[in-house]
Design a protein around this motif. Sequence first.
Motif, mmCIF file in Angstrom:
data_model
loop_
_atom_site.group_PDB
_atom_site.id
_atom_site.type_symbol
_atom_site.label_atom_id
_atom_site.label_comp_id
_atom_site.label_asym_id
_atom_site.label_seq_id
_atom_site.Cartn_x
_atom_site.Cartn_y
_atom_site.Cartn_z
ATOM 1 N N UNK A 1 63.580 -5.031 22.280
ATOM 2 C CA UNK A 1 63.446 -5.635 20.947
ATOM 3 C C UNK A 1 63.955 -4.711 19.855
ATOM 4 N N UNK A 2 63.651 -3.408 19.980
ATOM 5 C CA UNK A 2 64.034 -2.447 18.942
ATOM 6 C C UNK A 2 64.470 -1.137 19.592
ATOM 7 N N UNK A 3 65.181 -0.341 18.827
ATOM 8 C CA UNK A 3 65.582 0.983 19.315
ATOM 9 C C UNK A 3 64.355 1.873 19.499
ATOM 10 N N UNK A 4 63.360 1.682 18.649
ATOM 11 C CA UNK A 4 62.126 2.463 18.780
ATOM 12 C C UNK A 4 61.421 2.153 20.099
ATOM 13 N N UNK B 1 63.251 4.128 22.818
ATOM 14 C CA UNK B 1 62.936 5.562 22.812
ATOM 15 C C UNK B 1 61.518 5.829 23.300
ATOM 16 N N UNK B 2 60.589 4.945 22.970
ATOM 17 C CA UNK B 2 59.197 5.122 23.391
ATOM 18 C C UNK B 2 59.071 5.164 24.907
ATOM 19 N N UNK B 3 59.806 4.295 25.609
ATOM 20 C CA UNK B 3 59.685 4.271 27.066
ATOM 21 C C UNK B 3 60.677 5.190 27.764
ATOM 22 N N UNK B 4 61.806 5.494 27.094
ATOM 23 C CA UNK B 4 62.804 6.333 27.748
ATOM 24 C C UNK B 4 62.357 7.788 27.826
ATOM 25 N N UNK B 5 61.763 8.301 26.766
ATOM 26 C CA UNK B 5 61.385 9.726 26.755
ATOM 27 C C UNK B 5 60.525 10.109 27.951
ATOM 28 N N UNK B 6 59.447 9.389 28.258
ATOM 29 C CA UNK B 6 58.656 9.795 29.425
ATOM 30 C C UNK B 6 59.343 9.528 30.769
ATOM 31 N N UNK B 7 60.318 8.612 30.802
ATOM 32 C CA UNK B 7 61.001 8.271 32.056
ATOM 33 C C UNK B 7 62.275 9.078 32.274
ATOM 34 N N UNK C 1 68.297 -5.137 20.827
ATOM 35 C CA UNK C 1 69.305 -4.110 21.078
ATOM 36 C C UNK C 1 69.603 -4.028 22.569
ATOM 37 N N UNK C 2 70.803 -3.543 22.850
ATOM 38 C CA UNK C 2 71.229 -3.323 24.230
ATOM 39 C C UNK C 2 71.572 -1.854 24.384
ATOM 40 N N UNK C 3 71.027 -1.237 25.401
ATOM 41 C CA UNK C 3 71.349 0.138 25.745
ATOM 42 C C UNK C 3 72.236 0.068 26.985
ATOM 43 N N UNK C 4 73.481 0.532 26.837
ATOM 44 C CA UNK C 4 74.443 0.494 27.927
ATOM 45 C C UNK C 4 74.767 1.912 28.370
ATOM 46 N N UNK C 5 74.789 2.124 29.666
ATOM 47 C CA UNK C 5 75.221 3.401 30.233
ATOM 48 C C UNK C 5 76.534 3.120 30.944
ATOM 49 N N UNK C 6 77.612 3.745 30.456
ATOM 50 C CA UNK C 6 78.964 3.476 30.927
ATOM 51 C C UNK C 6 79.432 4.631 31.800
ATOM 52 N N UNK C 7 79.799 4.314 33.033
ATOM 53 C CA UNK C 7 80.252 5.329 33.977
ATOM 54 C C UNK C 7 81.768 5.233 34.120
ATOM 55 N N UNK C 8 82.509 6.219 33.586
ATOM 56 C CA UNK C 8 83.971 6.156 33.627
ATOM 57 C C UNK C 8 84.514 6.144 35.051
ATOM 58 N N UNK C 9 85.586 5.395 35.230
ATOM 59 C CA UNK C 9 86.301 5.397 36.501
ATOM 60 C C UNK C 9 86.963 6.760 36.670
#
Length: 106
Positions: free
Chosen positions: A66-69, A72-78, A2-10
């Motif tokens: 590798x997975x969405x899980x 989420x496991x690493x994003x929550x604490x960060x 999976x790819x997690x993208x953060x898109x910043x609008x112009x």
Amino acid sequence: MIKVSILYPYRENGTFDVDYYCGTHMPLAARLFGAVLKGWSVDIGINAGPPGTPPPYVAAGHFLFDTIEAFYTVFKPASETLLADIPNYTDGGNGSILISEIKVTV
């Protein structure tokens, strides 16, 4: 994968510090995500197609997992640290998140 993208609008007259984002914020995220992160990249918007048109997004940051899980496991604490760093590179807020499944790579 999976790819997690953060898109910043112009935004006309908006600020986005590309050097800080690429040199500080994204490496910070990579360190916080650790070995679970499979790769990351940054796109900087140029235009919307026709010459001279502003891009729909000033920047997009991408993270591979590798997975969405796993994400989420690493994003929550960060998340608190990463969200607190946003004002250091933009006055435009958090951006939009797109989580997608990668089907084809070449």
